[in-house]
Scaffold this active site. Structure first.
Site, mmCIF file in Angstrom:
data_model
loop_
_atom_site.group_PDB
_atom_site.id
_atom_site.type_symbol
_atom_site.label_atom_id
_atom_site.label_comp_id
_atom_site.label_asym_id
_atom_site.label_seq_id
_atom_site.Cartn_x
_atom_site.Cartn_y
_atom_site.Cartn_z
ATOM 1 N N GLY A 279 0.819 -1.202 0.000
ATOM 2 C CA GLY A 279 0.000 0.000 0.000
ATOM 3 C C GLY A 279 0.854 1.255 0.000
ATOM 4 N N ILE A 280 0.284 2.366 0.486
ATOM 5 C CA ILE A 280 1.034 3.610 0.554
ATOM 6 C C ILE A 280 1.147 4.044 2.015
ATOM 7 C CG2 ILE A 280 0.396 4.339 -1.766
ATOM 8 C CD1 ILE A 280 -1.694 6.166 -0.582
ATOM 9 N N GLY A 281 2.115 4.908 2.276
ATOM 10 C CA GLY A 281 2.337 5.374 3.635
ATOM 11 C C GLY A 281 3.718 5.008 4.146
ATOM 12 N N ASN A 282 4.005 5.430 5.368
ATOM 13 C CA ASN A 282 5.334 5.248 5.957
ATOM 14 C C ASN A 282 5.739 3.788 6.076
ATOM 15 O OD1 ASN A 282 5.605 7.959 6.206
ATOM 16 N ND2 ASN A 282 5.586 8.037 8.430
ATOM 17 N N ILE A 283 4.816 2.949 6.540
ATOM 18 C CA ILE A 283 5.168 1.542 6.733
ATOM 19 C C ILE A 283 5.440 0.887 5.392
ATOM 20 C CG2 ILE A 283 4.384 -0.684 7.605
ATOM 21 C CD1 ILE A 283 2.709 0.820 9.674
ATOM 22 N N GLU A 304 -1.114 -1.716 -6.699
ATOM 23 C CA GLU A 304 -1.948 -0.599 -7.141
ATOM 24 C C GLU A 304 -1.110 0.641 -7.447
ATOM 25 O OE1 GLU A 304 -6.103 -0.691 -4.789
ATOM 26 O OE2 GLU A 304 -4.344 -0.339 -3.542
ATOM 27 N N GLY A 398 -8.226 -0.888 -2.308
ATOM 28 C CA GLY A 398 -7.995 -2.209 -2.880
ATOM 29 C C GLY A 398 -7.517 -3.245 -1.894
#
Length: 524
Positions: A279-283, A304, A398
């Site tokens: 996914g998106i983000g820091n992690i 995605e 998603g």
């Protein structure tokens, strides 16, 4: 007409349809309850100048909230934040789906001014073509599609930019199409593989057995007679800088990489793993950065969204190929991408979200899926959307497409987050998730900076101990264990020990947070 615009339009009849954004505004106020579709996915590839011109008209004529200027707005995922925020602030969005980002649109949804529904992204675009979302319209279609392109072919078809999303389906369903041709962005021609919708019973299998395999066209086909305007746009996508990975995110990434190493050693994964989804983000960024530095070679990605960290991943030599539906890069990231176009373009393909998120393909490829929830409960039900069960964040996106169908389904989260009054006031591991998007049947692994819970093959009672001991923050472990022991004691009396709960206490941590600013309890 700029020279670049004329050069990018290779279908000459479109030259007669060149308009300014202001000249398109009247199309939007023609009648109430219009259905509008935009291109875009995760804040890139969305139209800019036409929606902005409509906002300006509404503001200058005090039309905020007027029924002719409130729309049912459909975008594959989130659009450009600044543009959509302006529409939301002007009370122009009556209905929105399936995913959004930005404080104004979130406020409109949670204050009840905008009706919002989310859906698995692979299904949402498909259901749009079924006419499910336009049932109250006689024509069962979208009134207007505004689609960003970076070039137009000799036959009048669209070359998208950094996002495909649901543009093929939106174009297919639209009565009228406005093309925003972005001359600020270089042409993305050659980077896309597009499949147009085919309805049952005529749909065929997706013949994809490798992440780099093509089966569509390098453009979005459309009927040129639907095109009512070509508008030049000279504005680049604006994506905020990525925050550097913190120690917690790095610890989560390290736990995941250790898992992959163990799975390879046990023979459950090949040495180059299987296609990765992140996914998106820091992690997510920390995981990608960790993989770029790890010993794994010849990796592939089926996901995605690609962020800046994937450029490092490519340059590390560890990543062979990546498929996505969007390239969400910062300004520096896009510059780096185009400066190295010859290298990156050979290793990348952009598809529609129906394909990138397709369960058939995800399952066939054996994708390893990794996503971040709001919270996960002790039995591994995950909440990805609604804070305290009620307040919508962004939408499901998603995550469900991937987690339900992946070979290895992983959720990663900090074990705790700060509240307004307590630096550890919110436990991300809770007795009962206040909203459930992914069920206990969908998740294999949950990871926090504290450790990794391997839930494969475990009963609910076994999962609860694994989650608490491996993933919960130390400040909450005893509290959560006390809940489990109390639940098992009470449920033993009623012979209901499969998945024990004490209903009167199941959300006590959440109510205590609302009343006292922390999930830490004095007693159950």
């Amino acid at each position: 007409m700029s020279a670049v615009l004329k050069q990018r339009i290779r279908y000459k009849p479109y030259l007669d349809k060149i308009r300014t954004a202001a000249q398109c505004v009247d199309l939007f106020g023609a009648k109430p309850n219009q259905y509008i579709g935009w291109s875009g996915f995760t804040g890139v590839g969305a139209p800019k100048v036409v929606p902005d011109a409509v906002s300006k008209h509404v503001e200058e004529n005090n039309l905020q909230g007027h029924e002719n200027w409130r729309y049912n707005l459909f975008v594959g995922a989130s659009a450009g934040m600044e543009i959509e925020s302006r529409w939301a602030n002007n009370n122009m969005i009556a209905r929105r789906s399936p995913h959004q980002v930005g404080k104004p649109i979130a406020a409109a949804i949670n204050e009840g001014r905008t009706d919002f529904f989310d859906k698995h992204l692979s299904m949402w675009a498909q259901d749009l073509t079924y006419g499910f979302y336009t049932r109250d319209k006689k024509e069962n279609s979208l009134d207007i599609a505004v689609i960003e392109a970076t070039a137009i072919t000799e036959d009048g078809h669209l070359i998208p930019g950094p996002a495909v999303g649901a543009s093929p389906e939106i174009v297919h369903m639209a009565d009228k199409i406005i093309i925003e041709l972005n001359t600020k962005t270089p042409s993305f021609e050659g980077l896309h593989d597009i499949n147009m919708p085919v309805l049952p019973p005529f749909r065929q299998p997706y013949q994809i057995t490798d992440v780099s395999q093509k089966m569509g066209t390098p453009y979005i086909p459309l009927d040129p007679s639907k095109v009512v305007a070509i508008v030049e746009s000279e504005f680049a996508d604006v994506v905020g800088a990525n925050s550097p990975a913190d120690e917690g995110s790095k610890a989560i990434a390290a736990n995941l990489i250790e898992l992959f190493q163990q799975e390879v050693k046990a023979g459950r994964l090949p040495e180059n793993l299987l296609p990765l989804q992140s996914g998106i983000g820091n992690i997510a960024n920390a995981v990608v950065e960790g993989l770029a530095d790890a010993s794994f070679k010849d990796l592939n990605v089926w996901t995605e969204v690609l962020q800046d960290s994937f450029l490092d991943f490519f340059e590390s030599g560890n990543l062979n190929f990546a498929t996505a539906t969007s390239i969400r890069l910062t300004e520096d990231g896009f510059k780096r991408f185009f400066d190295n176009w010859d290298e990156f373009s050979k290793k990348l393909l952009l598809r529609s979200q129906v394909v990138s998120n397709n369960p058939e393909i995800i399952r066939r490829l054996g994708v390893i899926a990794m996503n971040t929830p709001v919270e996960v409960d002790i039995y591994a039900h995950a909440n990805s959307t609604c804070v305290n069960g009620s307040k919508m964040l962004h939408g499901l996106g998603g995550s469900g497409d991937f987690l339900r169908n992946a070979k290895l389904s992983i959720m990663h989260t900090p074990s705790a987050r700060p509240s307004k009054t307590d630096p550890l006031g919110i436990s991300c591991i809770v007795p009962f998730a206040t909203h459930i998007d992914q069920t206990e049947h969908d998740l294999d692994i949950v990871v926090t900076e504290q450790g990794l819970a391997d839930l494969r093959g475990l009963s609910p009672k076994e999962r609860s101990r694994e989650m608490i001991n491996k993933c919960a923050h130390p400040s909450y472990r005893d509290q959560l264990l006390a809940y489990v022991e109390q639940a098992e004691f009470e449920c033993a009396k009623s012979r209901s020990l499969h998945e024990p709960h004490v209903l009167k206490n199941a959300f006590k941590m959440h109510t205590n947070l609302a009343e006292n600013g922390t999930m830490r309890l004095d007693k159950w």
